[in-house]
Design a protein around this motif. Structure first.
Motif, PDB file in Angstrom:
ATOM      1  N   ALA A   9      35.378  -4.514  -6.790  1.00  0.00           N
ATOM      2  CA  ALA A   9      33.869  -4.130  -6.923  1.00  0.00           C
ATOM      3  C   ALA A   9      33.177  -5.000  -5.615  1.00  0.00           C
ATOM      4  O   ALA A   9      33.382  -6.195  -5.360  1.00  0.00           O
ATOM      5  N   LEU A  10      32.414  -4.243  -4.821  1.00  0.00           N
ATOM      6  CA  LEU A  10      31.893  -4.589  -3.571  1.00  0.00           C
ATOM      7  C   LEU A  10      30.255  -4.031  -3.673  1.00  0.00           C
ATOM      8  O   LEU A  10      30.264  -2.725  -4.088  1.00  0.00           O
ATOM      9  N   GLU A  11      29.511  -4.729  -3.132  1.00  0.00           N
ATOM     10  CA  GLU A  11      28.190  -4.387  -2.941  1.00  0.00           C
ATOM     11  C   GLU A  11      27.709  -4.572  -1.549  1.00  0.00           C
ATOM     12  O   GLU A  11      27.972  -5.450  -0.864  1.00  0.00           O
ATOM     13  N   ARG A  12      26.960  -3.552  -0.962  1.00  0.00           N
ATOM     14  CA  ARG A  12      26.364  -3.613   0.360  1.00  0.00           C
ATOM     15  C   ARG A  12      25.356  -4.463   0.330  1.00  0.00           C
ATOM     16  O   ARG A  12      24.328  -4.692  -0.413  1.00  0.00           O
ATOM     17  N   SER A  13      25.320  -5.062   1.491  1.00  0.00           N
ATOM     18  CA  SER A  13      24.156  -6.199   1.899  1.00  0.00           C
ATOM     19  C   SER A  13      23.268  -5.509   3.144  1.00  0.00           C
ATOM     20  O   SER A  13      23.863  -4.771   3.796  1.00  0.00           O
ATOM     21  N   GLY A  14      22.197  -6.091   3.389  1.00  0.00           N
ATOM     22  CA  GLY A  14      21.294  -5.348   4.212  1.00  0.00           C
ATOM     23  C   GLY A  14      21.734  -5.688   5.587  1.00  0.00           C
ATOM     24  O   GLY A  14      21.453  -5.197   6.460  1.00  0.00           O
ATOM     25  N   ASP A  15      22.821  -6.537   5.907  1.00  0.00           N
ATOM     26  CA  ASP A  15      23.230  -6.971   7.181  1.00  0.00           C
ATOM     27  C   ASP A  15      24.577  -6.137   7.610  1.00  0.00           C
ATOM     28  O   ASP A  15      25.154  -6.299   8.575  1.00  0.00           O
ATOM     29  N   ALA A  17      27.357  -5.930   5.916  1.00  0.00           N
ATOM     30  CA  ALA A  17      28.511  -6.666   5.181  1.00  0.00           C
ATOM     31  C   ALA A  17      28.602  -6.081   3.571  1.00  0.00           C
ATOM     32  O   ALA A  17      27.638  -5.548   3.104  1.00  0.00           O
ATOM     33  N   LEU A  18      29.742  -6.204   3.104  1.00  0.00           N
ATOM     34  CA  LEU A  18      30.115  -6.073   1.777  1.00  0.00           C
ATOM     35  C   LEU A  18      30.347  -7.324   0.918  1.00  0.00           C
ATOM     36  O   LEU A  18      30.960  -8.282   1.571  1.00  0.00           O
ATOM     37  N   ARG A  19      29.738  -7.367  -0.190  1.00  0.00           N
ATOM     38  CA  ARG A  19      29.904  -8.649  -0.926  1.00  0.00           C
ATOM     39  C   ARG A  19      30.716  -8.492  -2.215  1.00  0.00           C
ATOM     40  O   ARG A  19      30.230  -7.561  -2.730  1.00  0.00           O
ATOM     41  N   GLY A  20      31.689  -9.452  -2.404  1.00  0.00           N
ATOM     42  CA  GLY A  20      32.140  -9.239  -3.790  1.00  0.00           C
ATOM     43  C   GLY A  20      32.359 -10.915  -4.208  1.00  0.00           C
ATOM     44  O   GLY A  20      32.064 -11.809  -3.590  1.00  0.00           O
ATOM     45  N   ARG A  21      33.099 -10.612  -5.385  1.00  0.00           N
ATOM     46  CA  ARG A  21      33.501 -12.159  -5.913  1.00  0.00           C
ATOM     47  C   ARG A  21      34.906 -12.144  -6.734  1.00  0.00           C
ATOM     48  O   ARG A  21      35.227 -11.015  -7.228  1.00  0.00           O
ATOM     49  N   THR A  22      35.637 -13.186  -6.534  1.00  0.00           N
ATOM     50  CA  THR A  22      36.754 -13.390  -7.294  1.00  0.00           C
ATOM     51  C   THR A  22      36.424 -13.102  -8.961  1.00  0.00           C
ATOM     52  O   THR A  22      35.419 -13.509  -9.216  1.00  0.00           O
ATOM     53  N   GLU A  72      32.524 -12.272   1.627  1.00  0.00           N
ATOM     54  CA  GLU A  72      31.802 -11.401   2.362  1.00  0.00           C
ATOM     55  C   GLU A  72      33.018 -10.701   3.088  1.00  0.00           C
ATOM     56  O   GLU A  72      33.830 -11.378   3.646  1.00  0.00           O
ATOM     57  N   ILE A  73      32.926  -9.474   3.202  1.00  0.00           N
ATOM     58  CA  ILE A  73      33.933  -8.517   4.042  1.00  0.00           C
ATOM     59  C   ILE A  73      33.012  -7.712   5.003  1.00  0.00           C
ATOM     60  O   ILE A  73      32.180  -6.871   4.667  1.00  0.00           O
ATOM     61  N   ARG A  74      33.400  -7.513   6.322  1.00  0.00           N
ATOM     62  CA  ARG A  74      32.895  -6.730   7.238  1.00  0.00           C
ATOM     63  C   ARG A  74      34.150  -5.847   7.876  1.00  0.00           C
ATOM     64  O   ARG A  74      35.322  -6.299   8.009  1.00  0.00           O
ATOM     65  N   ALA A  75      34.041  -4.557   7.902  1.00  0.00           N
ATOM     66  CA  ALA A  75      34.696  -3.677   8.475  1.00  0.00           C
ATOM     67  C   ALA A  75      34.199  -3.062   9.702  1.00  0.00           C
ATOM     68  O   ALA A  75      33.126  -2.594   9.604  1.00  0.00           O
ATOM     69  N   ARG A  76      35.093  -2.905  10.707  1.00  0.00           N
ATOM     70  CA  ARG A  76      34.634  -2.233  11.897  1.00  0.00           C
ATOM     71  C   ARG A  76      35.486  -1.154  12.467  1.00  0.00           C
ATOM     72  O   ARG A  76      36.794  -1.358  12.482  1.00  0.00           O
ATOM     73  N   ALA A  77      34.970   0.102  12.656  1.00  0.00           N
ATOM     74  CA  ALA A  77      36.033   1.076  13.266  1.00  0.00           C
ATOM     75  C   ALA A  77      36.220   0.799  14.665  1.00  0.00           C
ATOM     76  O   ALA A  77      35.289   0.722  15.484  1.00  0.00           O
ATOM     77  N   VAL A  78      37.504   0.602  15.009  1.00  0.00           N
ATOM     78  CA  VAL A  78      37.847   0.207  16.647  1.00  0.00           C
ATOM     79  C   VAL A  78      37.777   1.228  17.299  1.00  0.00           C
ATOM     80  O   VAL A  78      37.576   1.194  18.406  1.00  0.00           O
ATOM     81  N   ARG A  79      38.594   2.375  16.877  1.00  0.00           N
ATOM     82  CA  ARG A  79      38.537   3.694  17.771  1.00  0.00           C
ATOM     83  C   ARG A  79      38.862   4.770  16.518  1.00  0.00           C
ATOM     84  O   ARG A  79      39.642   4.722  15.616  1.00  0.00           O
TER      85      ARG A  79
END
Length: 266
Positions: A9-15, A17-22, A72-79
């Motif tokens: 489970a992940l939740e969107r944050s305002g910046d 990023a996605l936030r989750g927890r173990t 915190e997880i950040r995902a970025r489309a490189v191409r």
């Protein structure tokens, strides 16, 4: 929602990023089960608004143990190309990166196809009793595993000449398979060095790759049923070994193949 869904489970944050927890149900000897981490990294891409296509490949690098608690997880489309899309994903706790990943998503188009590899002929899962959890690792309780051969060694150490394990596996409780849960199942196999040496010993995955061969229709056909997994190592040397595996659907379709490099002592 199942324990698997809670684990990724992940939740969107305002910046952005996605936030989750173990969660404790996915605890391993050190940190969470690597498969649930891989599935979480993949889910982080699936949740991006600009994602295109379906998962084709995922590589996860385990930099450091993940501590219990938030991440915190950040995902970025490189191409993004006409037929595929490349992503970079990073998990952090505080200021430190614990896990990085690359993912490739792509369009699924009808083409000529063939599978050269064939699944082994084995007894059906209903004819095999559930496997034991001799190590008492919590996350194993989230799967119904039926060993055909190469079960986890737990008695007196008896080295084996083969590193091969064949097993049936499905989520416990049963859950329809998707790309995230398929990624996790690809890491279901305990380190091959346990089998060769006849006992558990210090070992941990450094880098783990999944190649997804199934499309949405094949995953829907598989549903909540058992999948067949086959894994073996190829060489042990200087504290590292590689292992490869295949995950087959109940219909005999090859759903995914996977490779990883593992560190070990002893």
């Amino acid at each position: 929602m199942t324990v698997f869904d809670d684990g990724i489970a992940l939740e969107r944050s305002g910046d952005g990023a996605l936030r989750g927890r173990t969660i404790p149900q996915w605890a391993n000897m050190v940190g969470p089960f690597g498969g649930i981490t891989a599935a979480t990294m993949l889910r982080a891409v699936e949740l991006q608004d600009e994602v295109r296509g379906l998962p084709v490949a995922l590589t996860v690098n385990y930099l450091a143990p993940i501590a219990d608690g938030e991440f915190e997880i950040r995902a970025r489309a490189v191409r993004t190309n006409r037929s595929n899309q490349h992503w970079y994903v990073e998990m952090n706790q505080g200021a430190a990166a614990t896990t990085t990943a690359t993912a490739v998503f792509g369009a699924r188009r009808a083409t000529w196809d063939d599978t050269e590899l064939k699944p082994p002929s084995v007894a059906a899962p209903d004819a095999i009793g559930p496997g034991a959890n001799p190590m008492g690792v919590v996350w194993l309780d989230n799967y119904d595993i039926r060993f055909v051969e190469g079960a986890i060694p737990h008695a007196d150490p008896v080295p084996d000449e083969s590193s091969q394990t064949v097993l049936w596996v499905r989520d416990n409780p049963a859950r329809g398979i998707d790309f995230a849960s398929l990624a996790a199942v690809c890491d279901i196999f305990y380190p091959r060095v346990y089998l060769r040496r006849g006992r558990p010993m210090p070992a941990g995955t450094i880098s783990f790759t999944v190649y997804f061969h199934a499309d949405e229709a094949e995953l829907a056909e598989q549903g909540e049923d058992f999948a067949l997994g086959v894994a073996r190592a190829q060489r042990f040397r200087n504290g590292h070994f590689d292992q490869t595996a295949q995950i087959w659907g109940r219909s005999g379709a090859l759903l995914a193949t996977t490779h990883q490099i593992v560190y070990y002592k002893g």
